[in-house]
Design an enzyme around this catalytic site. Structure first.
Site, PDB file in Angstrom:
ATOM      1  N   HIS A 466       0.814  -1.214   0.000  1.00  0.00           N
ATOM      2  CA  HIS A 466       0.000   0.000   0.000  1.00  0.00           C
ATOM      3  C   HIS A 466       0.855   1.276   0.000  1.00  0.00           C
ATOM      4  O   HIS A 466       0.573   2.211   0.753  1.00  0.00           O
ATOM      5  CB  HIS A 466      -0.935   0.020   1.218  1.00  0.00           C
ATOM      6  N   PRO A 467       1.902   1.357  -0.839  1.00  0.00           N
ATOM      7  CA  PRO A 467       2.683   2.591  -0.845  1.00  0.00           C
ATOM      8  C   PRO A 467       1.823   3.761  -1.323  1.00  0.00           C
ATOM      9  O   PRO A 467       0.984   3.597  -2.207  1.00  0.00           O
ATOM     10  CB  PRO A 467       3.810   2.294  -1.847  1.00  0.00           C
TER      11      PRO A 467
END
Ligand SMILES: Cc1cc2nc3c(=O)[nH]c(=O)nc-3n(C[C@H](O)[C@H](O)[C@H](O)COP(=O)(O)OP(=O)(O)OC[C@H]3O[C@@H](n4cnc5c(N)ncnc54)[C@H](O)[C@@H]3O)c2cc1C
Length: 550
Positions: A466-467
């Protein structure tokens, strides 16, 4: 001649949503530039195959972090979809909007107009939801969202164990109440992955005013501080796609800041080091990188009811055949069918821990972790204070960027993760699991002290993929903002960024839904429309939050 009113770089979660909305009234032409190719075939379309495409260079950009100093120098994979639909075509298909307070925090940070009241109408507009809370969910939108069948009794055991431990239940964490244990939602429809390519891009491409150009975007062309087109490499040639009105970058939290920097927008010193002429000195570009990390807590099952019995090639072939012919059976689910969002301690007003539960002990790459049968929870803190960056490795557009997450660099990360492990043991220790509980596989019951837990965390914590946050949205007078609340790149005309890179802070859950919402809302800003009327619905906040974690 490649020319359109709007040129979008990237057909991912946000880019596809914008292609659909910007072309909807037929008044504007739209070109979507996408480097990845087709999504046809079971590896992407069959939900249970989810662990395959993210490991394939055909579908994944193949990024990795630099050696992470707080994780013993481990290099962590940073998959990003390289295919129509972007990361929504290779993700785990879990559907979570995020908590209301996440968006209120965005607004407080300077993303005015992106509070929960403002974004809720967009979540509703995008959804075609089956089974959620009345009045809180969308129906008839492009994005099909469903719940799994939860046939395996272990899903029910997980939710019941949460209740027995004193936690809340929630029947719809995407409705008014995120906090609690309950069913998990999936972007799956008719047994197939429902990516944004299916939901938005393919329907948009049926319109005469939308076209897809397969090519690699090298940089945005800026003349007199105005974006006028995009330089691409296609068929081994450098070409220009001209934008009559605007260029919109939606190339993900890794590639969007990279493209901005290659176009001369970013920290001036870093650009000069790379021999790039500075168009706008925006020190925030590439900064503020955030992610979720998670651990797999695995337990043997004493009953032979888990998916571990179908991980052999013969069973997989049968599952594949059933899916191919009927789009049903175990191939038609991502197996994430039960979830929980809980608070780590008294004084935390909304959940800061997320659980995914599956009735199998497997690694994300699909390999078995249990000799016989097992089940596992994926657990991790939601609001790590660690921050990292994406920077250029070289001025060569083809070079992979330098990605430094600085995972676990804040002391609170360690306290939070230790708590996650101990809390999961408490949940698995409830009587709801008595009939199933065998030995703890991972971390293993011998791992108890803080020091031992820290070693386990350092060696095993994984990215939840989930960058975000690398082109932060905020006030135009905030030096670290990259885009203003209408997604306009500060300092350059005719250029916007709208995707997961503009999140001021990571949301409480998986990021596909908020990325799509960003594309939906950005479209209204780009078209100069009045945003949808704010909602007056109030989220549920646990009345005991100051006194108890449950
Ligand atoms: C393995 C994995 C599992 C995940 N699991 C989940 C999950 O279960 N649920 C969930 O909600 N979220 C999940 N996520 C996260 C979620 O899918 C992403 O956060 C979200 O899709 C990001 O959307 P985006 O629009 O920012 O970027 P993307 O969807 O990544 O889109 C970017 C697009 O731009 C294209 N592009 C980039 N650079 C260029 C260039 N130079 N030229 C041309 N095209 C370019 C890319 O090919 C891509 O199509 C997962 C992600 C991964 C990778």
């Amino acid at each position: 001649m490649l020319e359109a009113d709007f040129v979008i770089i990237g057909s991912g979660s946000a880019g596809s949503a914008m292609a659909y909305r910007l072309s909807e009234d037929g008044k504007n032409s739209v070109i979507v530039i996408e480097f990845g190719g087709s999504d046809i075939g079971p590896l992407i379309q069959m939900p249970s195959a989810l662990s395959i495409p993210l490991n394939m260079s055909l579908y994944d950009w193949g990024f990795a972090s630099e050696p992470e100093p707080h994780l013993g120098g481990r290099v962590l994979a940073t998959p990003r979809g390289k295919v129509i639909g972007g990361s929504s075509s290779i993700n785990g298909m879990v559907y979570v909007r995020g908590h209301a307070r996440d968006f209120d925090h965005w607004a407080e940070e300077g993303a005015t107009g992106w509070g929960f009241a403002d974004v809720l109408p967009y979540f509703k507009r995008m959804e075609d939801n089956d089974g959620g809370e009345d009045g809180w969910r969308g129906h008839g939108g492009p994005l099909h969202v469903q719940r799994g069948s939860r046939k395996n009794p272990l899903y029910g055991a997980f939710v019941e164990a949460g209740r027995q431990a004193g936690f809340e239940l929630t029947d719809d964490y995407n409705g008014s109440k995120q906090e609690g244990f309950g069913p998990m939602e999936q972007t799956i429809s008719g047994g197939r992955r429902w990516s944004t390519a299916s939901a938005y891009l393919k329907p948009a491409l049926k319109r005469k005013n939308v076209s897809l150009v397969k090519g690699f975007a090298r940089r945005v062309i800026i003349e007199n501080q105005r974006a006028v087109g995009v330089e691409i490499e296609a068929h081994k040639q450098i070409q220009v796609v001209k934008a009559r009105r605007e260029v919109i970058i939606a190339a993900s939290s890794i590639n969007s800041p990279k493209i901005l920097m290659l176009s001369g927008i970013g920290p001036a010193e870093h650009l000069r080091e790379n021999g790039i002429a500075v168009v706008a000195d925006r020190p925030g570009v590439g900064g503020n990188l955030q992610d979720h990390m998670e651990l797999y807590i695995q337990q043997e099952s004493t009953k032979p009811i888990t998916l571990n019995s179908v991980l052999n090639p013969f069973s997989k072939a049968l599952i594949g055949a059933q899916w191919l012919f009927f789009k049903s059976g175990l191939g038609a689910t991502n197996h994430f069918e039960a979830a929980a969002f809980v608070r780590s301690r008294a004084g935390v007003d909304y959940p800061d821990i997320q659980y995914h539960f599956i009735p199998a002990a497997v690694r994300y790459d699909g390999k078995a972790a249990a000799k016989s049968h097992g089940f596992q929870a994926h657990v991790g803190p939601m609001r790590s204070k660690s921050r990292g960056s994406v920077t250029l490795r070289s001025p060569d557009p083809k070079a992979k960027p330098v990605i430094r997450f600085n995972y676990m660099s804040h002391p609170d990360d360690w306290t939070e993760f230790r708590h996650c492990i101990r809390l999961t043991r408490e949940i698995f220790g409830q009587s709801a699991f008595d009939a199933y509980r065998g030995q703890e596989i991972s971390p293993g019951s011998h791992v108890q002290s803080d020091d031992d837990l820290d070693v386990f965390i350092r060696d095993h914590a994984e990215s939840a993929y989930h960058p975000c946050g690398t082109c932060k949205m905020g006030r135009a007078d905030d030096l670290m903002s990259v885009v203003d609340p209408e997604c306009r790149v500060i300092g350059v005309d005719g250029l916007r960024v709208a995707d997961s890179s503009i999140f001021p802070r990571v949301t409480n859950g998986n990021l596909n839904a908020p990325s799509i919402m960003t594309g939906e809302k950005a479209s209204d800003h780009i078209l100069g429309r009045t945003p949808l009327a704010p909602s007056n619905q109030e989220p549920w906040i646990n009345p005991r939050w100051q006194l108890s974690d449950r």
